[in-house]
Scaffold this active site. Structure first.
Site: not given
Length: 781
Positions: A679, A722
């Site tokens: 990511s 996140k």
């Protein structure tokens, strides 16, 4: 009813009995009107009384309409007072009578009556019917009372005896109340014989069926009764001789327990075979203890015992809401399963997998599910389990063999349909002793677990009614075949607002109770709880938060234990004295970032985090240097980002020679913490583009997403964690892969409203949004 033949007598109403002429009957009288009527009759010389049946036994003082029209005149032979206040009276029926009007009702009922003799008709038809009734009556008595010595075929002598014989037969049969009165009300002998013939035919049919059933049962019971009788005789002989047979007593005790136990037929046969072996073995034999333990396990397992599950969706929703704040999607999925079980009770129990960071409520959610359905709850931890026999059990040939943990849990639950939580299924081990994950394949397969065979038991046990719930922190270590058998429900971390609500509703009251401090003695302000959440804990779950709250409460408890009575209000300024310096400092968004630095978002077991990717050029150097404990996938993302920029250098206005003549060093701070995952791909590309262009990345922007060598941006996971991490760091813009747009549904509304989300498909879109004034954005624009 003519007045010339009308006579009057006290009336004794019967609730559930009928008195026939010529027969005696013992009756119990408890009602005042009945006792008064009996006493009035006893006061006369003849001691005569009318005995009539009631239509409705519930009526205490019947009227004329509530009495049958035909009754019996009787003579009272004997009276016995009862301790309860009533009397028992023996009466002898003398005459069939027809009841007229009631003259009075208090203190007892008196009624007019006239004799109503039965017409004793004769003829061939009557004689044939009478013989048939005799034969059926004899058959009924032989079936119902095999030991009786009454020969009813010899009772009919004179014409009067023919009627008496019919009434005697009715009395021996014990006819129902209504049928007995229908027979008494018959005005002709032929009518009475027809009624009795119908009653007897039905009774013969019922008794023959009953005898067939009894004979089948008797044939099955004869062997057991014979064995029981012989054992009792043996025990009596041993007691008479002063001998004790402890082994025999133990065998007998086990046999009695097996007789009472509800076992499947194949299990019972195997148990009886082992019990016979146990009875033949000497007490000192090593196998004695092995077989005894085996038989006790069979007796204690819940083969057919199950708790009645409550499938009330409103109650289940209430329980889940009481025990857990939020988790709306998880609760909805659980209610769906309960709805299916309610509509289809034969549906197989679901097998759920709760996956999420530590402390988010996976285990407590399982307990709530059990409480919502009124099921037993059992938990077993699979963390570090290496031996497959721990689940399937050891064979009885091994010393100290025991059933596996699955059957042990059911043995403790005492029902075959508990909620069984298998904790930490992602931490199963594997070595030379076996692969427990492979053993779980059968246990967690609804198509196979109805015949689960434990190595110790070596008989099929049905696990299909067990509600299995497994928990894990990650799916990466769970084998795919095992994962395929479970329905995955993800429990993500909590936002600060959710933690505050949970702390106020659950954690703080629980810690006050455990510390013995009343709620009116100690108060933690909302600002105090927020400070604890932000500065003294950093986790996706709640365990550390509850421990810190507990420390604060215990600090206040010291003062109350020393005699203080003043209420304590804990403010944020008091935390430093109570808990020491703040352990965590918020990762604030960096201001005025230099070129080559970009803010990325990472997922960790403790929730989300903000990672700043730092890069710098190395004049005269070569290649790509990476530090910060980066894993292989993360290093590959950095190389893919550099390769894309190098291959499109002309499009971005970058001199391609710089890639050959200058090295690049990429560093990710917090070097002591290992990092990996795809990511960070777009963050790496953005940091390198900023470095080569010499333009800084916007300091209010964070990003996450995987990059390909052709510049495509691919979706990633952990969006909620996140985004919450970016919000804590006061970042207001987040760049996400477009395919992750649907994941924003999991975010609270206030979080979605505070942050600007930018969805991209290509790295060019990322650079245009993150470095709007850089040379590398010219191509995109």
């Amino acid at each position: 009813m003519s007045d010339d033949n009308v006579l009057t007598l006290p009336l004794f109403p019967l609730k559930n009995a009928v008195l026939f002429p010529y027969l005696g009957l013992a009756l119990t009288a408890g009602r005042p009107i009945s006792i008064a009527a009996i006493e009035s009759a006893l006061a006369t010389e003849e001691k005569e009384i009318l005995v009539v049946a009631q239509r409705d036994a519930a009526v205490q003082a019947p009227s004329r309409e509530e009495l049958f029209e035909v009754g019996t005149k009787a003579v009272i032979r004997r009276l016995v007072p009862l301790p309860t206040g009533g009397v028992q009276v023996f009466v002898q029926g003398t005459l069939r009578v027809r009841i007229g009007e009631l003259e009075k009702s208090t203190p007892f009922i008196t009624a007019k009556y006239e004799p109503a003799p039965v017409a004793l008709d004769s003829g061939a038809d009557v004689e044939a019917l009478e013989r048939e009734v005799k034969d059926l009556g004899a058959k009924v008595l032989s079936l119902a009372r095999p030991q009786t010595e009454i020969d009813i075929t010899q009772l009919a002598g004179s014409e009067e005896d023919r009627l008496r014989w019919l009434y005697i037969l009715a009395s021996l049969m014990g006819l129902e109340h209504q049928k007995a009165h229908e027979l008494l009300a018959a005005n002709e002998l032929t009518e009475g014989l027809r009624l009795m013939h119908g009653y007897l035919q039905y009774e013969v049919h019922v008794l023959e069926l009953r005898q067939n059933i009894a004979s089948k049962v008797q044939s099955e019971m004869t062997k057991q009764q014979r064995e029981m009788l012989l054992r009792q005789q043996l025990r009596a002989i041993q007691e008479e001789l002063g001998e004790t047979d402890e082994a025999g007593a133990e065998v007998e005790l086990l046999r009695e327990r097996f007789d009472k136990a509800d076992l499947p037929e194949d299990v019972r046969k195997e148990a009886e075979r082992e019990l016979k072996r146990f009875a033949r073995l000497p007490q000192a034999s090593p196998e004695t203890n092995v077989i005894r333990s085996y038989l006790e396990v069979i007796l204690e397992l819940p083969w057919n015992q199950s708790s009645e599950a409550v499938l009330d969706l409103a109650h289940a929703r209430k329980v889940l809401d009481e025990d857990h704040l939020g988790l709306d999607e998880i609760k909805s999925r659980i209610l769906e399963h309960l709805a299916v079980q309610k509509l289809n009770p034969d549906a197989k129990a679901p097998i759920l997998l709760f996956v999420g960071p530590p402390g988010v409520g996976k285990t407590s959610l399982g307990k709530s599910i059990a409480r919502a359905q009124n099921r037993e709850f059992q938990r077993m931890s699979l963390g570090g389990l290496h031996d497959e026999a721990e689940l399937r059990g050891h064979r009885r040939t091994y010393i100290g063999a025991l059933p596996g943990r699955i059957l042990q849990a059911l043995r403790r639950a005492k029902v075959n349909n508990p909620v069984l939580m298998l904790d930490e299924i992602d931490k199963l081990g594997r070595d030379f002793r076996g692969d427990p994950a492979s053993a779980m394949l059968e246990i967690l397969d609804p198509e196979q677990n109805d015949t689960f065979r434990d190595n110790y038991l070596d008989m099929p046990f049905d696990l299909s009614s067990v509600f299995f719930i497994t928990t894990a922190n990650t799916l990466d270590t769970i084998p795919q075949p095992l994962l395929d058998r479970m329905e995955v429900l993800s429990l993500t971390g909590y936002s600060e607002e959710e933690k505050l609500g949970i702390a106020k509703k659950y954690l703080l009251p629980r810690q006050l109770e455990q510390s013995g401090v009343r709620a009116d003695q100690c108060e933690l302000l909302d600002e105090t709880l927020e400070r604890i959440i932000r500065r003294y804990t950093r986790e996706a779950g709640l365990r550390q938060l509850e421990r810190v709250i507990g420390r604060v409460i215990r600090k206040t408890a010291v003062g109350f234990a020393e005699g203080s009575t003043e209420k304590v209000t804990v403010s944020p300024d008091d935390l430093t004295e109570m808990l020491g310096p703040e352990r965590f400092h918020l990762e604030k968004a960096r201001k005025d970032m230099p070129p080559g630095v970009a803010a990325g978002l990472a997922w960790t077991p403790a929730g989300g985090d903000v990672l700043y990717i730092e890069s710098t050029l190395l004049p005269g150097g070569s290649g790509l240097t990476m530090t910060g404990q980066l894993g292989d996938i993360m290093q590959e993302s950095a190389r893919a980002a550099q390769s894309y920029l190098w291959s499109h250098a002309d499009d971005f206005g970058i001199d391609a020679e710089r890639f050959r003549k200058e090295g690049v060093h990429i560093h990710v701070p917090a070097g002591a913490i290992p990092k990996d995952g795809p990511s960070a791909g777009i963050t790496m590309a953005t940091a390198l583009a900023s470095l080569y262009c010499g333009k800084p990345v916007r300091d209010d922007t964070a990003m996450t997403g995987e990059i390909t060598i052709t510049g495509l941006v691919l979706p990633i996971g952990g969006i909620k964690e996140k985004v919450l991490a970016a919000r804590r760091a006061e970042l207001t813009r987040i760049i996400l892969p477009r395919q992750n747009e649907a994941d924003l549904h999991d975010l609270p509304d206030d979080v979605r409203s505070e942050i600007e989300f930018i969805f991209v498909d290509h790295i060019d879109d990322v650079l245009r949004a993150a470095i709007p004034e850089a040379c590398c954005s010219q191509k995109a624009s």
